[in-house]
Design a protein around this motif. Structure first.
Motif, PDB file in Angstrom:
ATOM      1  N   LEU A 236       0.852  -1.184   0.000  1.00 59.52           N
ATOM      2  CA  LEU A 236       0.000   0.000   0.000  1.00 59.52           C
ATOM      3  C   LEU A 236       0.892   1.240   0.000  1.00 59.52           C
ATOM      4  CD1 LEU A 236      -2.666  -1.071   2.666  1.00 59.52           C
ATOM      5  CD2 LEU A 236      -2.837  -1.186   0.178  1.00 59.52           C
ATOM      6  N   ALA A 237       1.461   1.525  -1.145  1.00 58.46           N
ATOM      7  CA  ALA A 237       2.391   2.646  -1.245  1.00 58.46           C
ATOM      8  C   ALA A 237       1.648   3.976  -1.169  1.00 58.46           C
ATOM      9  CB  ALA A 237       3.197   2.539  -2.537  1.00 58.46           C
ATOM     10  N   ASN A 238       0.847   4.263  -2.183  1.00 61.76           N
ATOM     11  CA  ASN A 238       0.116   5.522  -2.223  1.00 61.76           C
ATOM     12  C   ASN A 238      -1.317   5.388  -1.723  1.00 61.76           C
ATOM     13  OD1 ASN A 238       2.382   6.750  -3.479  1.00 61.76           O
ATOM     14  ND2 ASN A 238       1.712   5.954  -5.461  1.00 61.76           N
ATOM     15  N   SER A 239      -1.714   4.165  -1.349  1.00 65.75           N
ATOM     16  CA  SER A 239      -3.104   3.928  -0.972  1.00 65.75           C
ATOM     17  C   SER A 239      -3.309   3.838   0.530  1.00 65.75           C
ATOM     18  CB  SER A 239      -3.609   2.625  -1.620  1.00 65.75           C
ATOM     19  OG  SER A 239      -3.417   2.638  -3.018  1.00 65.75           O
ATOM     20  N   LEU A 240      -2.236   3.877   1.309  1.00 64.90           N
ATOM     21  CA  LEU A 240      -2.375   3.663   2.741  1.00 64.90           C
ATOM     22  C   LEU A 240      -3.278   4.702   3.393  1.00 64.90           C
ATOM     23  CD1 LEU A 240      -1.614   2.121   5.288  1.00 64.90           C
ATOM     24  CD2 LEU A 240       0.388   3.606   5.510  1.00 64.90           C
ATOM     25  N   LYS A 241      -3.144   5.952   3.020  1.00 65.17           N
ATOM     26  CA  LYS A 241      -3.939   6.996   3.653  1.00 65.17           C
ATOM     27  C   LYS A 241      -5.433   6.784   3.396  1.00 65.17           C
ATOM     28  CE  LYS A 241      -4.432  12.003   4.105  1.00 65.17           C
ATOM     29  NZ  LYS A 241      -5.907  11.947   4.086  1.00 65.17           N
ATOM     30  N   ALA A 242      -5.816   6.555   2.134  1.00 67.99           N
ATOM     31  CA  ALA A 242      -7.229   6.397   1.801  1.00 67.99           C
ATOM     32  C   ALA A 242      -7.812   5.135   2.426  1.00 67.99           C
ATOM     33  CB  ALA A 242      -7.404   6.370   0.284  1.00 67.99           C
ATOM     34  N   ILE A 243      -7.090   4.020   2.321  1.00 68.93           N
ATOM     35  CA  ILE A 243      -7.600   2.769   2.874  1.00 68.93           C
ATOM     36  C   ILE A 243      -7.581   2.808   4.396  1.00 68.93           C
ATOM     37  CG2 ILE A 243      -7.118   0.298   3.058  1.00 68.93           C
ATOM     38  CD1 ILE A 243      -6.247   0.335   0.160  1.00 68.93           C
ATOM     39  N   GLY A 244      -6.535   3.391   4.965  1.00 66.18           N
ATOM     40  CA  GLY A 244      -6.480   3.517   6.422  1.00 66.18           C
ATOM     41  C   GLY A 244      -7.613   4.370   6.963  1.00 66.18           C
ATOM     42  N   ASP A 245      -7.910   5.469   6.306  1.00 66.67           N
ATOM     43  CA  ASP A 245      -9.026   6.317   6.737  1.00 66.67           C
ATOM     44  C   ASP A 245     -10.350   5.560   6.664  1.00 66.67           C
ATOM     45  OD1 ASP A 245      -7.274   8.357   7.205  1.00 66.67           O
ATOM     46  OD2 ASP A 245      -7.700   9.438   5.339  1.00 66.67           O
ATOM     47  N   ALA A 246     -10.528   4.759   5.602  1.00 66.25           N
ATOM     48  CA  ALA A 246     -11.776   3.994   5.464  1.00 66.25           C
ATOM     49  C   ALA A 246     -11.906   2.954   6.575  1.00 66.25           C
ATOM     50  CB  ALA A 246     -11.817   3.327   4.092  1.00 66.25           C
ATOM     51  N   LEU A 247     -10.819   2.273   6.915  1.00 61.71           N
ATOM     52  CA  LEU A 247     -10.858   1.291   7.995  1.00 61.71           C
ATOM     53  C   LEU A 247     -11.175   1.954   9.326  1.00 61.71           C
ATOM     54  CD1 LEU A 247      -7.786  -0.958   7.097  1.00 61.71           C
ATOM     55  CD2 LEU A 247     -10.182  -1.635   7.019  1.00 61.71           C
ATOM     56  N   CYS A 248     -10.531   3.068   9.599  1.00 60.12           N
ATOM     57  CA  CYS A 248     -10.733   3.750  10.877  1.00 60.12           C
ATOM     58  C   CYS A 248     -12.124   4.368  10.972  1.00 60.12           C
ATOM     59  CB  CYS A 248      -9.664   4.825  11.071  1.00 60.12           C
ATOM     60  SG  CYS A 248      -7.984   4.176  11.209  1.00 60.12           S
ATOM     61  N   THR A 249     -12.712   4.719   9.856  1.00 61.56           N
ATOM     62  CA  THR A 249     -14.023   5.361   9.863  1.00 61.56           C
ATOM     63  C   THR A 249     -15.153   4.348   9.944  1.00 61.56           C
ATOM     64  OG1 THR A 249     -13.159   7.202   8.536  1.00 61.56           O
ATOM     65  CG2 THR A 249     -15.557   6.920   8.610  1.00 61.56           C
ATOM     66  N   HIS A 250     -15.055   3.258   9.184  1.00 65.16           N
ATOM     67  CA  HIS A 250     -16.191   2.343   9.049  1.00 65.16           C
ATOM     68  C   HIS A 250     -16.010   1.020   9.788  1.00 65.16           C
ATOM     69  CE1 HIS A 250     -17.694   5.061   5.948  1.00 65.16           C
ATOM     70  NE2 HIS A 250     -16.514   5.001   5.360  1.00 65.16           N
ATOM     71  N   CYS A 251     -14.785   0.654  10.184  1.00 63.71           N
ATOM     72  CA  CYS A 251     -14.554  -0.663  10.785  1.00 63.71           C
ATOM     73  C   CYS A 251     -13.781  -0.584  12.099  1.00 63.71           C
ATOM     74  CB  CYS A 251     -13.793  -1.571   9.813  1.00 63.71           C
ATOM     75  SG  CYS A 251     -14.436  -1.603   8.130  1.00 63.71           S
ATOM     76  N   SER A 252     -13.715   0.564  12.707  1.00 64.82           N
ATOM     77  CA  SER A 252     -12.850   0.748  13.877  1.00 64.82           C
ATOM     78  C   SER A 252     -13.277  -0.127  15.057  1.00 64.82           C
ATOM     79  CB  SER A 252     -12.839   2.214  14.300  1.00 64.82           C
ATOM     80  OG  SER A 252     -14.147   2.654  14.620  1.00 64.82           O
ATOM     81  N   ARG A 253     -14.568  -0.402  15.193  1.00 68.14           N
ATOM     82  CA  ARG A 253     -15.043  -1.175  16.341  1.00 68.14           C
ATOM     83  C   ARG A 253     -15.047  -2.674  16.083  1.00 68.14           C
ATOM     84  NH1 ARG A 253     -20.290   2.227  18.658  1.00 68.14           N
ATOM     85  NH2 ARG A 253     -19.188   4.193  19.057  1.00 68.14           N
ATOM     86  N   THR A 254     -15.044  -3.093  14.849  1.00 71.79           N
ATOM     87  CA  THR A 254     -15.183  -4.523  14.544  1.00 71.79           C
ATOM     88  C   THR A 254     -13.889  -5.176  14.069  1.00 71.79           C
ATOM     89  OG1 THR A 254     -15.864  -4.047  12.263  1.00 71.79           O
ATOM     90  CG2 THR A 254     -17.593  -4.190  13.932  1.00 71.79           C
ATOM     91  N   LEU A 255     -12.941  -4.415  13.519  1.00 71.94           N
ATOM     92  CA  LEU A 255     -11.748  -5.008  12.906  1.00 71.94           C
ATOM     93  C   LEU A 255     -10.890  -5.694  13.967  1.00 71.94           C
ATOM     94  CD1 LEU A 255     -10.547  -5.195  10.047  1.00 71.94           C
ATOM     95  CD2 LEU A 255      -8.999  -3.349  10.687  1.00 71.94           C
ATOM     96  N   ARG A 256     -10.536  -6.954  13.686  1.00 71.12           N
ATOM     97  CA  ARG A 256      -9.728  -7.743  14.618  1.00 71.12           C
ATOM     98  C   ARG A 256      -8.403  -8.201  14.013  1.00 71.12           C
ATOM     99  NH1 ARG A 256     -12.744  -5.502  17.173  1.00 71.12           N
ATOM    100  NH2 ARG A 256     -14.345  -6.254  18.623  1.00 71.12           N
ATOM    101  N   VAL A 257      -8.331  -8.365  12.712  1.00 75.70           N
ATOM    102  CA  VAL A 257      -7.112  -8.857  12.052  1.00 75.70           C
ATOM    103  C   VAL A 257      -6.722  -7.875  10.964  1.00 75.70           C
ATOM    104  CG1 VAL A 257      -6.064 -10.731  10.733  1.00 75.70           C
ATOM    105  CG2 VAL A 257      -7.741 -11.260  12.526  1.00 75.70           C
ATOM    106  N   LEU A 258      -5.458  -7.454  10.994  1.00 78.76           N
ATOM    107  CA  LEU A 258      -4.932  -6.506  10.009  1.00 78.76           C
ATOM    108  C   LEU A 258      -3.648  -7.065   9.427  1.00 78.76           C
ATOM    109  CD1 LEU A 258      -5.116  -3.655   8.683  1.00 78.76           C
ATOM    110  CD2 LEU A 258      -3.687  -2.833  10.561  1.00 78.76           C
ATOM    111  N   HIS A 259      -3.609  -7.218   8.103  1.00 78.66           N
ATOM    112  CA  HIS A 259      -2.421  -7.725   7.395  1.00 78.66           C
ATOM    113  C   HIS A 259      -2.167  -6.804   6.215  1.00 78.66           C
ATOM    114  CE1 HIS A 259      -0.017 -10.038   4.619  1.00 78.66           C
ATOM    115  NE2 HIS A 259       0.156 -11.007   5.504  1.00 78.66           N
TER     116      HIS A 259
END
Length: 574
Positions: A236-259
């Motif tokens: 995730l070179a140039n995509s980390l910011k966009a994908i990270g923001d989406a994870l933190c916004t929509h999945c912050s309470r449910t996400l258990r595994v991150l790879h």
């Protein structure tokens, strides 16, 4: 046959481990699909007896279902609507849940160095090793094939099987990511059941760009509020910011595994991302690129993260800056740590200081590292370790002061270690690359082999009273041994010495497949060379035979004509 619908009686059909069982008493299916106990009256017992008759029929139908996924498309549409309506929706859902075989995909762990590899034959007839993560990918593909077969069979199955289609999303083609994004934009409820999103490595093509793929992934994440597992195998070179923001916004309470895999220069962004995901249980971070001499973390350098649920932490690549930052974090649940420094040799972080803070509760420690570390100090700082892996090529000065220091590995015996893994060892048996390098620099090769012998001699019950197995983890070494049909003649004695040492100590010496070291794949004369589905069908055939035995014990039960046709079809298949 009695047709059961909502409000009538049925029994629970299987445990979580797949074994059949019967409930203690009759239960009622409510409108919400939950089960409630009913009093044992003659009426309920009669219906319960009828419900149990379904059990044998369901297993036969399951065999039929798993067969059609491997049939040509024109043979899939063999179940008409009348036959599909024989069973109530709740029981079909139970069958589909067994058929798709995706329960293990929602486990909150990731494959590690001890996950067993397996032998398979390539198209050219050569033996090759399938790694654990490749087996997981194949399992996802098989499950998707089954789901496609379900929804393609008839309208009833399509209606019922639709919910299984989106329980996990596995992509190896960027065009499919965009298709899934478009479907979720049309139907906002499709992503509600998605718990796993896995994007494996691929080669961009078909008119897709990285930006288009990034936007599609972000769109999918926006529609998956219950996502638990997020795995991306490409950087995730140039995509980390966009994908990270989406994870933190929509999945912050449910996400258990991150790879994920990120550039070393994106460490600050990663730290902010972890701050917003406090529920993580398993984290794997791969770092790409050369770390800068001085990295400016800005406000991230002052963050003292608290990850209360983190149990498994895995780092790969030049992770030194991340590890040094994490020394001051709070990770009370950390039990497993895996560090793979790849081919890097310099600027290794202060692992000893990290273990002083976080090592007292570790039960799993995997160090795939070229620079030599102080094994005695590490094991003293991790008294609860049950599994430990290290590089058997390490040069430990204190060991070289003695000829065979069988008791110099540790200051004191470690009371809890039961499994030891060995990394590297490419030079130990004179096969593969080491065989040619031995001719170029025989002195260096002999020195490494001497270290191997000294280190292996210390792996005994004196230092590890509870040691049960030693596993050679290098898949390249095992492939070279298979190609050479065993160790070279020069190094065969080493294998015999190690084998006799383990046999004398009552320790099992294994390779990365879990078999005993020295067991190479063979072609049995009577081997049935079929597809991987044959294993599934064999076990289900046995299950069908058990069902038939149960059928024979019925006193006066009559099988409906439609199911009798399916039984006859299954008999021909088996």
């Amino acid at each position: 046959m009695v047709r059961m619908t909502r409000g009538e009686v049925r029994t629970c059909m299987h445990c979580s481990d797949g074994r059949l069982w019967r409930s203690e008493g009759p239960v009622r299916v409510t409108a919400a699909g939950r089960l409630h106990s009913l009093p044992e009256t003659p009426w309920t017992l009669s219906l319960l007896h009828a419900a149990r008759i379904y059990l044998c029929d369901l297993l036969s139908l399951l065999l039929f279902l798993l067969h059609i996924q491997h049939s040509p498309l024109e043979h899939i549409f063999t179940l008409d609507a009348g036959m599909a309506s024989i069973l109530p929706d709740e029981l079909w859902l139970e069958i589909f849940d067994l058929a798709v075989e995706d329960a293990d995909l929602f486990d909150l762990t990731l494959p590690n160095a001890f996950s067993e590899a397996s032998w398979f034959k390539t198209l050219y007839g050569d033996w090759s090793l399938r790694l654990a993560h490749e087996a997981v990918n194949n399992a996802q593909r098989r499950s998707n094939t089954t789901k496609k077969a379900i929804v393609s069979t008839c309208r009833t199955w399509r209606r019922l099987g639709h919910e299984f289609f989106y329980r996990f999303l596995f992509f190896s083609d960027p065009r499919n990511i965009q298709r899934a994004s478009t479907l979720m934009e049309r139907d906002k409820d499709l992503g509600w059941r998605t718990k796993r999103l896995h994007i494996t490595r691929y080669f961009a093509g078909g008119g897709t760009t990285m930006e288009m793929t990034q936007n599609a992934v972000v769109s999918i994440l926006r529609h998956c509020p219950n996502l638990k597992i997020f795995i991306v195998n490409w950087p995730l070179a140039n995509s980390l910011k966009a994908i990270g923001d989406a994870l933190c916004t929509h999945c912050s309470r449910t996400l258990r595994v991150l790879h994920i895999n990120i550039p070393t220069t994106s460490l600050a962004r990663l730290i902010f991302m972890l701050q917003c995901l406090p529920g993580l249980v398993t984290v794997h971070i791969g770092f790409d690129g050369t770390p800068p001499e001085q990295i400016n973390l800005g406000a991230a350098s002052d963050l003292a993260l608290t990850l209360p649920s983190l149990r498994h932490l895995s780092l790969r690549g030049p992770f030194q800056d991340f590890l040094e930052e994490s020394i001051g974090w709070t990770m009370p649940s950390l039990r497993a740590l895996a560090l793979d420094f790849v081919n890097h040799r310099d600027d290794f972080p202060d692992l000893i200081e990290f273990l002083r803070i976080h090592g007292t509760q570790l039960t799993f420690l995997d160090l795939n590292i070229i620079p030599t570390l102080d094994v005695s100090m590490i094991l003293d700082l991790c008294p609860l370790l049950a599994t430990f892996a290290f590089n058997l090529d390490w040069r430990i000065p204190i060991w070289e002061q003695h000829a065979m220091p069988a008791n110099s590995l540790m200051r004191r015996p470690h009371p809890n270690i039961t499994t030891i893994g060995l990394h590297h060892l490419l030079y130990a048996f004179g096969v593969g690359y080491a065989a040619s390098y031995d001719k170029i620099d025989p002195y260096a090769t002999q020195m490494i082999r001497r270290r191997n012998d000294i280190n292996f001699a210390a792996l005994n019950k004196r230092n590890f009273p509870r040691l049960q197995r030693i596993r050679v983890l290098n898949t390249t070494l095992l492939s070279d041994l298979e190609a050479n049909n065993g160790p070279s003649q020069q190094c065969y004695g080493r294998w015999e010495r190690w084998w006799m040492q383990c046999q004398k100590e009552g320790i099992r010496l294994e390779d990365c497949t879990g078999a005993e070291l020295g067991t190479l794949p063979m072609d049995p004369e009577d081997e049935d060379d079929e597809s991987e589905a044959s294993g599934q069908l064999t076990s289900l055939r046995e299950l069908l035979m058990e069902c038939k035995r149960m059928n024979a014990q019925r006193e006066s039960d009559v099988t409906p004509p439609a199911l009798r046709m399916i039984y006859a079809g299954n008999s021909r298949l088996s």
